[in-house]
Scaffold this motif. Sequence first.
Motif, mmCIF file in Angstrom:
data_model
loop_
_atom_site.group_PDB
_atom_site.id
_atom_site.type_symbol
_atom_site.label_atom_id
_atom_site.label_comp_id
_atom_site.label_asym_id
_atom_site.label_seq_id
_atom_site.Cartn_x
_atom_site.Cartn_y
_atom_site.Cartn_z
ATOM 1 N N VAL A 181 8.168 106.803 -49.049
ATOM 2 C CA VAL A 181 6.899 107.175 -49.691
ATOM 3 C C VAL A 181 7.116 107.295 -51.198
ATOM 4 O O VAL A 181 6.332 106.793 -52.006
ATOM 5 N N ARG A 182 8.226 107.929 -51.549
ATOM 6 C CA ARG A 182 8.525 108.154 -52.961
ATOM 7 C C ARG A 182 8.695 106.818 -53.692
ATOM 8 O O ARG A 182 8.177 106.638 -54.795
ATOM 9 N N LEU A 183 9.421 105.887 -53.077
ATOM 10 C CA LEU A 183 9.626 104.596 -53.751
ATOM 11 C C LEU A 183 8.287 103.884 -53.942
ATOM 12 O O LEU A 183 8.022 103.310 -54.995
ATOM 13 N N ARG A 184 7.433 103.942 -52.915
ATOM 14 C CA ARG A 184 6.127 103.291 -53.038
ATOM 15 C C ARG A 184 5.302 103.936 -54.152
ATOM 16 O O ARG A 184 4.656 103.254 -54.944
ATOM 17 N N GLU A 185 5.358 105.254 -54.220
ATOM 18 C CA GLU A 185 4.596 105.939 -55.266
ATOM 19 C C GLU A 185 5.116 105.598 -56.658
ATOM 20 O O GLU A 185 4.338 105.405 -57.595
ATOM 21 N N ILE A 186 6.435 105.511 -56.778
ATOM 22 C CA ILE A 186 7.030 105.132 -58.065
ATOM 23 C C ILE A 186 6.568 103.720 -58.435
ATOM 24 O O ILE A 186 6.164 103.445 -59.566
ATOM 25 N N ARG A 187 6.597 102.818 -57.431
ATOM 26 C CA ARG A 187 6.165 101.447 -57.689
ATOM 27 C C ARG A 187 4.698 101.399 -58.129
ATOM 28 O O ARG A 187 4.347 100.773 -59.132
ATOM 29 N N ASP A 188 3.832 102.108 -57.387
ATOM 30 C CA ASP A 188 2.406 102.073 -57.712
ATOM 31 C C ASP A 188 2.166 102.608 -59.129
ATOM 32 O O ASP A 188 1.384 102.053 -59.898
ATOM 33 N N ASP A 189 2.873 103.664 -59.457
ATOM 34 C CA ASP A 189 2.752 104.289 -60.766
ATOM 35 C C ASP A 189 3.216 103.334 -61.877
ATOM 36 O O ASP A 189 2.520 103.126 -62.875
ATOM 37 N N LEU A 190 4.387 102.729 -61.678
ATOM 38 C CA LEU A 190 4.932 101.819 -62.690
ATOM 39 C C LEU A 190 4.071 100.572 -62.821
ATOM 40 O O LEU A 190 3.847 100.072 -63.925
ATOM 41 N N ALA A 191 3.582 100.061 -61.682
ATOM 42 C CA ALA A 191 2.772 98.840 -61.721
ATOM 43 C C ALA A 191 1.469 99.091 -62.474
ATOM 44 O O ALA A 191 1.004 98.255 -63.246
ATOM 45 N N ALA A 192 0.890 100.276 -62.258
ATOM 46 C CA ALA A 192 -0.357 100.603 -62.946
ATOM 47 C C ALA A 192 -0.113 100.756 -64.445
ATOM 48 O O ALA A 192 -0.919 100.329 -65.269
ATOM 49 N N ARG A 193 1.021 101.339 -64.791
ATOM 50 C CA ARG A 193 1.312 101.626 -66.189
ATOM 51 C C ARG A 193 1.671 100.362 -66.969
ATOM 52 O O ARG A 193 1.296 100.203 -68.124
ATOM 53 N N THR A 194 2.432 99.453 -66.355
ATOM 54 C CA THR A 194 2.939 98.285 -67.092
ATOM 55 C C THR A 194 2.184 97.008 -66.759
ATOM 56 O O THR A 194 2.356 96.005 -67.432
ATOM 57 N N ARG A 195 1.411 97.019 -65.704
ATOM 58 C CA ARG A 195 0.737 95.820 -65.180
ATOM 59 C C ARG A 195 1.712 94.765 -64.680
ATOM 60 O O ARG A 195 1.320 93.620 -64.439
ATOM 61 N N ALA A 196 2.991 95.123 -64.552
ATOM 62 C CA ALA A 196 3.938 94.220 -63.868
ATOM 63 C C ALA A 196 3.620 94.315 -62.378
ATOM 64 O O ALA A 196 3.407 95.405 -61.871
ATOM 65 N N PRO A 197 3.576 93.189 -61.667
ATOM 66 C CA PRO A 197 3.157 93.235 -60.255
ATOM 67 C C PRO A 197 4.106 94.036 -59.352
ATOM 68 O O PRO A 197 3.650 94.700 -58.422
ATOM 69 N N LEU A 198 5.423 93.957 -59.588
ATOM 70 C CA LEU A 198 6.412 94.697 -58.768
ATOM 71 C C LEU A 198 6.087 94.563 -57.283
ATOM 72 O O LEU A 198 5.978 95.557 -56.564
ATOM 73 N N ARG A 199 5.930 93.337 -56.856
ATOM 74 C CA ARG A 199 5.461 93.041 -55.508
ATOM 75 C C ARG A 199 6.438 93.509 -54.428
ATOM 76 O O ARG A 199 6.036 93.946 -53.357
#
Length: 230
Positions: A181-199
């Motif tokens: 859950v934590r990794l997904r939240e980190i990804r969602d947060d970073l993707a929103a902030r940088t607009r990098a897809p981080l698929r």
Amino acid sequence: MFIDYETFRLRADALQARIAATCAAIGRHPTEVALLPVTKTHPAAAAEYAARHGFAAVGENRVQEAMEKRPQAPATLRWELIGHLQSNKAKLAATHFDRIQSVDSEKLLTVLNRAAGELGKRLPVLLQINAGDDPAKFGAEPADAARLLDAALAQPHLQVDGLMTIAPLSDDPAVARRTFVRLREIRDDLAARTRAPLRELSMGMTGDLEAAIREGSTLVRVGTALYGPR
Ligand SMILES: *Cc1c(COP(=O)(O)O)cnc(C)c1O
């Protein structure tokens, strides 16, 4: 003696069925979750079996071991590094792997970027995050993830595909779930902030792959369930 191909094929089919059943239970499409056979410590035949069964890639955790096996496997098979990488092996890793999942420091990013540039390629990477706060695991601290991503996105010869984590060993399944859950939240947060897809969310192994898929894994790395104990 190492397993034969038929045994591998049956295990791979059973594992794919487990993945598909987990996806069906939560309304994910099974093509959203890829399976990466982990061939470390097993003979080169392990990689050949994976290729024969139609897997596109295998995972190894040591540079030297992969270098020895790779020439014996079909040339179309891709190799991913999932184990800790030291900077002094970065050039070799950039040469012999198609993707590196274990990038966890700015120093490593810099060295890999230079090596990829020299090789004339753009090297796909995942950033490994210690999302379970496990002192026994490598990976960047969650608090450093944003800085690490910014550094990664600034490297012209690297392509950041997403994040990777390894859950702490625990008898309590809630520990792995929390980590995912934590990794997904980190990804969602970073993707929103940088607009990098981080698929890519590379999380889940033999013991915790269902929990990982439920929490959004796009890539489960499986050794034991395919090849037996190491
Ligand atoms: C060994 C390894 C795996 C596979 O573990 P199993 O429990 O055998 O499925 C997955 N990820 C990493 C990083 C590994 O080192």
